[in-house]
Design a protein around this motif. Structure first.
Motif, PDB file in Angstrom:
ATOM      1  N   ILE A   1      -6.392  -0.379   7.287  1.00 40.34           N
ATOM      2  CA  ILE A   1      -5.104  -0.998   6.956  1.00 40.34           C
ATOM      3  C   ILE A   1      -4.004  -0.463   7.869  1.00 40.34           C
ATOM      4  O   ILE A   1      -3.183  -1.234   8.389  1.00 40.34           O
ATOM      5  CB  ILE A   1      -4.759  -0.762   5.467  1.00 40.34           C
ATOM      6  N   LEU A   2      -3.989   0.848   8.091  1.00 38.11           N
ATOM      7  CA  LEU A   2      -2.979   1.433   8.987  1.00 38.11           C
ATOM      8  C   LEU A   2      -3.127   0.894  10.405  1.00 38.11           C
ATOM      9  O   LEU A   2      -2.136   0.672  11.099  1.00 38.11           O
ATOM     10  CB  LEU A   2      -3.094   2.964   8.989  1.00 38.11           C
ATOM     11  N   GLU A   3      -4.360   0.664  10.814  1.00 38.30           N
ATOM     12  CA  GLU A   3      -4.591   0.092  12.139  1.00 38.30           C
ATOM     13  C   GLU A   3      -4.109  -1.355  12.189  1.00 38.30           C
ATOM     14  O   GLU A   3      -3.461  -1.775  13.154  1.00 38.30           O
ATOM     15  CB  GLU A   3      -6.066   0.197  12.512  1.00 38.30           C
ATOM     16  N   GLU A   4      -4.378  -2.123  11.138  1.00 39.17           N
ATOM     17  CA  GLU A   4      -3.918  -3.515  11.084  1.00 39.17           C
ATOM     18  C   GLU A   4      -2.388  -3.589  11.079  1.00 39.17           C
ATOM     19  O   GLU A   4      -1.803  -4.522  11.629  1.00 39.17           O
ATOM     20  CB  GLU A   4      -4.478  -4.206   9.850  1.00 39.17           C
ATOM     21  N   LYS A   5      -1.738  -2.625  10.444  1.00 38.35           N
ATOM     22  CA  LYS A   5      -0.274  -2.581  10.401  1.00 38.35           C
ATOM     23  C   LYS A   5       0.317  -2.117  11.734  1.00 38.35           C
ATOM     24  O   LYS A   5       1.523  -2.206  11.938  1.00 38.35           O
ATOM     25  CB  LYS A   5       0.208  -1.630   9.299  1.00 38.35           C
TER      26      LYS A   5
ATOM     27  N   GLN B   1       7.960   2.771   8.927  1.00 40.58           N
ATOM     28  CA  GLN B   1       7.279   3.782   8.133  1.00 40.58           C
ATOM     29  C   GLN B   1       7.486   3.531   6.638  1.00 40.58           C
ATOM     30  O   GLN B   1       6.684   3.948   5.825  1.00 40.58           O
ATOM     31  CB  GLN B   1       7.793   5.180   8.504  1.00 40.58           C
ATOM     32  N   GLN B   2       8.565   2.852   6.272  1.00 36.75           N
ATOM     33  CA  GLN B   2       8.853   2.588   4.863  1.00 36.75           C
ATOM     34  C   GLN B   2       7.838   1.629   4.258  1.00 36.75           C
ATOM     35  O   GLN B   2       7.737   1.526   3.053  1.00 36.75           O
ATOM     36  CB  GLN B   2      10.248   1.985   4.667  1.00 36.75           C
ATOM     37  N   ASP B   3       7.104   0.916   5.087  1.00 36.47           N
ATOM     38  CA  ASP B   3       6.117  -0.042   4.611  1.00 36.47           C
ATOM     39  C   ASP B   3       4.815   0.637   4.203  1.00 36.47           C
ATOM     40  O   ASP B   3       3.858  -0.037   3.846  1.00 36.47           O
ATOM     41  CB  ASP B   3       5.810  -1.082   5.697  1.00 36.47           C
ATOM     42  N   LEU B   4       4.782   1.958   4.240  1.00 35.00           N
ATOM     43  CA  LEU B   4       3.560   2.687   3.948  1.00 35.00           C
ATOM     44  C   LEU B   4       3.519   3.140   2.494  1.00 35.00           C
ATOM     45  O   LEU B   4       4.528   3.553   1.932  1.00 35.00           O
ATOM     46  CB  LEU B   4       3.453   3.926   4.843  1.00 35.00           C
ATOM     47  N   SER B   5       2.326   3.091   1.927  1.00 32.62           N
ATOM     48  CA  SER B   5       2.125   3.648   0.588  1.00 32.62           C
ATOM     49  C   SER B   5       2.133   5.175   0.687  1.00 32.62           C
ATOM     50  O   SER B   5       2.085   5.743   1.784  1.00 32.62           O
ATOM     51  CB  SER B   5       0.783   3.174   0.026  1.00 32.62           C
ATOM     52  N   ARG B   6       2.173   5.828  -0.454  1.00 31.32           N
ATOM     53  CA  ARG B   6       2.158   7.296  -0.475  1.00 31.32           C
ATOM     54  C   ARG B   6       0.918   7.817   0.249  1.00 31.32           C
ATOM     55  O   ARG B   6       0.993   8.717   1.078  1.00 31.32           O
ATOM     56  CB  ARG B   6       2.168   7.792  -1.925  1.00 31.32           C
ATOM     57  N   ARG B   7      -0.232   7.240  -0.026  1.00 32.78           N
ATOM     58  CA  ARG B   7      -1.492   7.690   0.578  1.00 32.78           C
ATOM     59  C   ARG B   7      -1.490   7.425   2.089  1.00 32.78           C
ATOM     60  O   ARG B   7      -1.947   8.257   2.872  1.00 32.78           O
ATOM     61  CB  ARG B   7      -2.635   6.966  -0.113  1.00 32.78           C
ATOM     62  N   GLU B   8      -0.952   6.274   2.500  1.00 34.72           N
ATOM     63  CA  GLU B   8      -0.870   5.964   3.929  1.00 34.72           C
ATOM     64  C   GLU B   8       0.037   6.969   4.642  1.00 34.72           C
ATOM     65  O   GLU B   8      -0.272   7.415   5.749  1.00 34.72           O
ATOM     66  CB  GLU B   8      -0.368   4.540   4.131  1.00 34.72           C
TER      67      GLU B   8
END
Length: 129
Positions: free
Chosen positions: A49-53, A5-12
């Motif tokens: 992007i969230l799906e790719e991650k 979860q730390q790999d997420l931007s604020r918006r993500e």
């Protein structure tokens, strides 16, 4: 492969919060729920992007894509907490708990303290087996 979860931007993270709250949502639903929302195409890009991650998946519902989290929220919380403890507290849950208690002890109710005591006692009991 699921990333932390730390790999997420604020918006993500905001989008993930929306998906966890709703269970599933379209890009339009996410756009409507976001504070200070970006454009619709930006939301669609972030969902891709969230799906790719590996954080979300989609199902087709007619012409719409409906997105949902891949990992249960409790599992994601635990993973993020483990990472936080490893990163900032040298892997020590006791140090993390002590830091939390130092900062918020005055805000704990009797019920909170009783619950923590029960959890500690259960952990002690289970650890002696």
């Amino acid at each position: 492969m699921l990333k932390n979860q730390q790999d997420l931007s604020r918006r993500e993270r905001q989008i993930m919060d929306i998906l966890y709250q709703r269970g599933r949502a379209t890009a339009a639903d996410v756009l409507e729920a976001l504070p200070d929302p970006p454009s619709y195409s930006a939301v669609r890009s972030l969902l891709r992007i969230l799906e790719e991650k590996g954080h979300i998946r989609h199902e087709e519902d007619g012409l719409k894509y409906v997105f949902s989290p891949v990992v249960a929220q409790e599992s994601a919380k635990r993973s993020a907490l483990r990472h936080l403890i490893d990163t900032f507290f040298s892997g020590s849950p006791a140090e993390a708990a002590a830091a939390l208690l130092d900062d918020s002890a005055a805000k704990l109710t009797k019920a909170d303290l009783d619950r923590l005591t029960q959890m500690i006692n259960r952990t002690r009991k289970d650890g002696k087996k």
